[in-house]
Design a protein around this motif. Structure first.
Motif, mmCIF file in Angstrom:
data_model
loop_
_atom_site.group_PDB
_atom_site.id
_atom_site.type_symbol
_atom_site.label_atom_id
_atom_site.label_comp_id
_atom_site.label_asym_id
_atom_site.label_seq_id
_atom_site.Cartn_x
_atom_site.Cartn_y
_atom_site.Cartn_z
ATOM 1 N N LEU A 123 81.987 75.756 54.084
ATOM 2 C CA LEU A 123 82.785 74.348 53.727
ATOM 3 C C LEU A 123 82.758 73.915 52.345
ATOM 4 N N THR A 124 83.642 73.175 51.866
ATOM 5 C CA THR A 124 83.462 72.644 50.500
ATOM 6 C C THR A 124 83.583 71.111 50.812
ATOM 7 N N VAL A 125 82.512 70.403 50.305
ATOM 8 C CA VAL A 125 82.445 69.061 50.516
ATOM 9 C C VAL A 125 82.622 68.272 49.126
ATOM 10 N N SER A 126 83.916 67.590 48.960
ATOM 11 C CA SER A 126 83.864 66.865 47.525
ATOM 12 C C SER A 126 83.905 65.233 47.621
ATOM 13 N N ILE A 127 83.269 64.833 46.874
ATOM 14 C CA ILE A 127 83.435 63.269 46.675
ATOM 15 C C ILE A 127 84.449 63.219 45.736
ATOM 16 N N VAL A 128 85.438 62.209 46.165
ATOM 17 C CA VAL A 128 86.583 62.206 45.033
ATOM 18 C C VAL A 128 86.811 60.739 44.565
ATOM 19 N N ARG A 129 86.218 59.611 45.361
ATOM 20 C CA ARG A 129 86.208 58.341 44.851
ATOM 21 C C ARG A 129 85.131 57.773 45.369
ATOM 22 N N PHE A 130 84.539 56.698 44.487
ATOM 23 C CA PHE A 130 83.294 55.823 45.112
ATOM 24 C C PHE A 130 83.721 54.525 44.169
ATOM 25 N N GLN A 131 83.672 53.579 45.298
ATOM 26 C CA GLN A 131 83.828 52.211 44.763
ATOM 27 C C GLN A 131 82.942 51.418 45.535
ATOM 28 N N ALA A 132 82.134 50.486 44.673
ATOM 29 C CA ALA A 132 81.081 49.662 45.237
ATOM 30 C C ALA A 132 80.734 48.498 44.382
ATOM 31 N N ARG B 102 83.001 51.875 49.081
ATOM 32 C CA ARG B 102 84.279 52.796 49.628
ATOM 33 C C ARG B 102 83.778 54.099 48.937
ATOM 34 N N LEU B 103 83.747 55.211 50.043
ATOM 35 C CA LEU B 103 83.313 56.528 49.835
ATOM 36 C C LEU B 103 84.157 57.458 50.270
ATOM 37 N N GLU B 104 85.031 58.228 49.597
ATOM 38 C CA GLU B 104 86.196 59.017 49.812
ATOM 39 C C GLU B 104 85.812 60.629 49.767
ATOM 40 N N ARG C 281 85.679 64.532 40.828
ATOM 41 C CA ARG C 281 85.403 65.606 41.764
ATOM 42 C C ARG C 281 84.321 66.154 41.804
ATOM 43 N N LEU C 282 83.281 65.687 42.512
ATOM 44 C CA LEU C 282 81.834 66.094 42.779
ATOM 45 C C LEU C 282 81.583 67.142 43.872
ATOM 46 N N ALA C 283 81.771 68.456 43.737
ATOM 47 C CA ALA C 283 82.024 69.357 45.036
ATOM 48 C C ALA C 283 80.770 70.134 45.143
ATOM 49 N N LEU C 284 80.574 70.607 46.491
ATOM 50 C CA LEU C 284 79.609 71.496 46.863
ATOM 51 C C LEU C 284 80.168 72.392 47.841
ATOM 52 N N GLY C 285 80.025 73.597 47.542
ATOM 53 C CA GLY C 285 80.709 74.593 48.464
ATOM 54 C C GLY C 285 79.637 75.534 49.184
ATOM 55 N N ILE C 286 79.529 75.551 50.478
ATOM 56 C CA ILE C 286 78.495 76.481 51.082
ATOM 57 C C ILE C 286 79.035 77.315 52.128
ATOM 58 N N GLU C 287 78.146 78.525 52.286
ATOM 59 C CA GLU C 287 78.574 79.470 53.355
ATOM 60 C C GLU C 287 77.344 79.663 54.261
ATOM 61 N N THR C 288 77.618 79.470 55.418
ATOM 62 C CA THR C 288 76.333 79.658 56.494
ATOM 63 C C THR C 288 76.941 80.320 57.641
ATOM 64 N N LYS C 289 75.961 80.136 58.851
ATOM 65 C CA LYS C 289 76.342 80.501 60.058
ATOM 66 C C LYS C 289 75.777 79.718 61.041
ATOM 67 N N GLY D 284 81.984 67.731 38.063
ATOM 68 C CA GLY D 284 82.971 66.540 37.636
ATOM 69 C C GLY D 284 83.077 66.575 36.187
ATOM 70 N N GLU D 285 84.253 65.905 35.856
ATOM 71 C CA GLU D 285 84.360 65.738 34.324
ATOM 72 C C GLU D 285 84.595 64.214 33.913
ATOM 73 N N ASP D 286 84.551 63.458 34.831
ATOM 74 C CA ASP D 286 84.955 62.025 34.811
ATOM 75 C C ASP D 286 83.733 60.938 34.680
ATOM 76 N N PHE D 287 83.509 59.847 34.287
ATOM 77 C CA PHE D 287 82.439 58.964 34.092
ATOM 78 C C PHE D 287 82.777 57.710 34.972
ATOM 79 N N PRO D 288 81.576 57.182 35.490
ATOM 80 C CA PRO D 288 81.779 55.914 36.318
ATOM 81 C C PRO D 288 81.947 54.763 35.373
ATOM 82 N N ILE D 289 82.796 53.886 35.874
ATOM 83 C CA ILE D 289 83.096 52.587 35.035
ATOM 84 C C ILE D 289 82.439 51.469 35.981
ATOM 85 N N PHE D 290 81.600 50.802 35.073
ATOM 86 C CA PHE D 290 81.227 49.528 35.553
ATOM 87 C C PHE D 290 81.700 48.490 34.803
#
Lengths: 270, 258
Positions: free
Chosen positions: B138-147, B188-190, B113-121, B80-86
């Protein structure tokens, strides 16, 4: 091809081939034999060297029918356990826990299976010659079934540590022309439960018979062998249709408590 | 009641009325946190083999993988390249504590965008082990977190660990102060899940796969730090010690370095 199949390990495996042989034999046992056959038995089963081609079509949640079956079984087994005493007390409690509820991790695959392999089934039979008089003589006959061709859609569902496998239809079946999602429970495949309404699941199948040399020229013997071949083909098609084709399925239970049977084909006809 | 009086005295002497005090922005905190995260990212990127080392880590632990998974290969990592805002920070009495404990409520918002891509069987172990395998990318990315984050400082006495098997923490968790934090259940976790399944004929981005992954991640998250679960972290001693003392480098040192 979606699945990479390690067929070298499967096709020649004695245990697997033998368990399939046992399964077929147990099915043949349940069939009413015509007057011209006195015994029918699978003597050998070989999966062969050519694997099926399996293509994954869809991934979704399992159908309700599978959950219903597990619920029913749980209900039945809990009732069995309660007996003979304290039946009433438990009845109410178990009613609630019996239902098998969908879990988020349950999965169902819709796969296309294209098989044109070299599977071979050897069958031995006793042919009863009813001419010129009933049971005039019996002849041992060897038959072999080969060249099996199938190109079908099949459901494979995994839930509650159980695997359900059910053949749906031939890929060329007209019910697919509507292009509705095949896993829609309202689809005609799931409603039309009569086998005849659908194209046969088996596209091609070859059967050859071998009887003693000296009788090869006898017309009546050959006719009966032809009849036996036909009968066996029908029986084989019926086993596939009634045991593995929707609305029936093959159920494999991987729960540890089912250790009472080593390879339990829990075939279910509903 | 002693605790209650203590808390009231604290609020009074810090000029904070929980009913009337307006909420604060945490802009200063955001800057410091962002700096810390930035530093962490730089360290991660400097060892540009971070994917490598993660792969090493995963392969070392491959024995712990479930039977139905082949070795996992990490193909992508985005930190990622952004920062959480409290923001919107306020102090309140902890609910159900009978006004005996205080906590801070803070809104948190992260778009990144916090992403992890993996390859498996996926392995089919029936009727024999490794009978068939289904390749999965698979590529799983977290794009939004609000709480809404709840933070408090507390001692250990009122809480129990959720996993009862660690006796070692008995000594550790007996004394001192702890930082306790938790997220409210209305978080909220997108996600953005991309999947490619199959060997030669492939299925792409199946919704069921997305929801399966989402479910597993949310389950992991909820079981650890969503109310009524808390994260409970022992705070180090802040007493000034000589071994913790530093001073700025003198100018001479700076010149000799450059």
């Amino acid at each position: 091809m979606s699945f990479e199949i390690n067929w070298e390990n499967l096709g020649e495996d004695r245990v697997i081939n033998d368990s399939l042989k046992e399964f077929l034999n147990s099915q043949l046992q349940a069939i009413d034999l015509p007057s011209y056959v006195s015994s029918l038995q699978v003597t050998d089963f070989r999966l062969g060297e050519i694997p099926p081609n399996i293509i994954l079509q869809e991934i979704s949640n399992p159908l309700n029918e599978f959950y219903e079956q597990i619920s029913n079984e749980k209900r039945a087994s809990s009732r069995r356990r309660e007996e003979p005493n304290a039946k009433e007390e438990f009845a109410e409690n178990t009613e609630q826990v019996c239902d098998s509820l969908p879990s988020e991790s349950d999965l169902q695959f819709l796969v296309e299976i294209d098989y044109k392999g070299d599977m071979q089934i050897d069958v031995s039979a006793e042919l009863a010659l009813n001419y010129p008089s009933p049971s005039f003589m019996t002849l041992p006959v060897k038959l072999s079934i080969s060249d099996l061709g199938m190109h079908v859609l099949c459901l494979v569902a995994y839930l509650s540590n159980q695997l359900f496998i059910s053949f749906l239809c031939d890929v060329a079946d007209p019910v697919l022309d509507a292009r509705e999602s095949i896993i829609d429970p309202g689809n005609s495949i799931f409603l039309g439960k009569k086998g005849l309404e659908r194209i046969s699941l088996i596209r091609s199948i070859k059967i050859e018979s071998e009887i003693g040399e000296q009788n090869n020229v006898e017309g009546s013997v050959l006719r009966s062998v032809g009849k036996l071949e036909q009968f066996l083909l029908e029986a084989f098609r019926n086993i596939v249709k009634t045991e593995a084709a929707w609305p029936s399925w093959i159920n494999l239970d991987f729960n540890e408590d089912s250790s009472d049977d080593d390879h339990d084909y829990d075939e279910l006809q509903r | 009641n002693r605790k209650f009086c203590q808390i009231n005295a604290i609020l009074e002497k810090t000029y904070y009325n929980v009913d009337t005090h307006s909420s604060e922005s945490l802009d200063w905190f955001n800057v410091l946190i962002a700096q810390t995260i930035q530093q962490f990212r730089e360290e991660a990127l400097q060892k540009d083999n971070i994917v490598h080392s993660l792969n090493d880590f995963v392969s070392r632990r491959s024995a712990e993988l479930p039977q139905y998974l082949d070795a996992i290969k990490i193909t992508e990592l985005d930190i990622g390249e952004d920062f959480p805002i409290f923001s919107n920070c306020r102090i309140q009495y902890s609910p159900n504590s009978n006004k005996q404990r205080l906590e801070a409520k803070i809104d948190i918002d992260l778009s990144d965008r916090l992403a992890l891509g993996i390859e498996t069987k996926l392995l089919v172990n029936y009727p024999k082990p490794f009978a068939a395998a289904l390749p999965v990318q698979l590529t799983v990315s977290i794009v939004r977190f609000q709480a809404c984050l709840t933070v408090s400082l507390t001692t250990a006495e009122e809480f129990v660990p959720t996993s009862g098997n660690n006796t070692s923490c008995d000594t550790d968790y007996g004394s001192g102060y702890f930082l306790m934090f938790s997220f409210s259940p209305e978080y909220r976790l997108e996600f953005d899940v991309k999947s490619l399944i199959g060997a030669r004929s492939k299925l792409q981005n199946i919704p069921k796969i997305g929801s399966l992954i989402e479910y597993q991640i949310k389950k992991w998250f909820v079981e650890r730090c969503v109310e009524p679960r808390f994260q409970f972290i022992k705070l180090p001693s802040l007493w000034p010690r000589s071994k913790n003392t530093r001073e700025e480098k003198s100018e001479n040192d700076d010149i000799s370095v450059t």
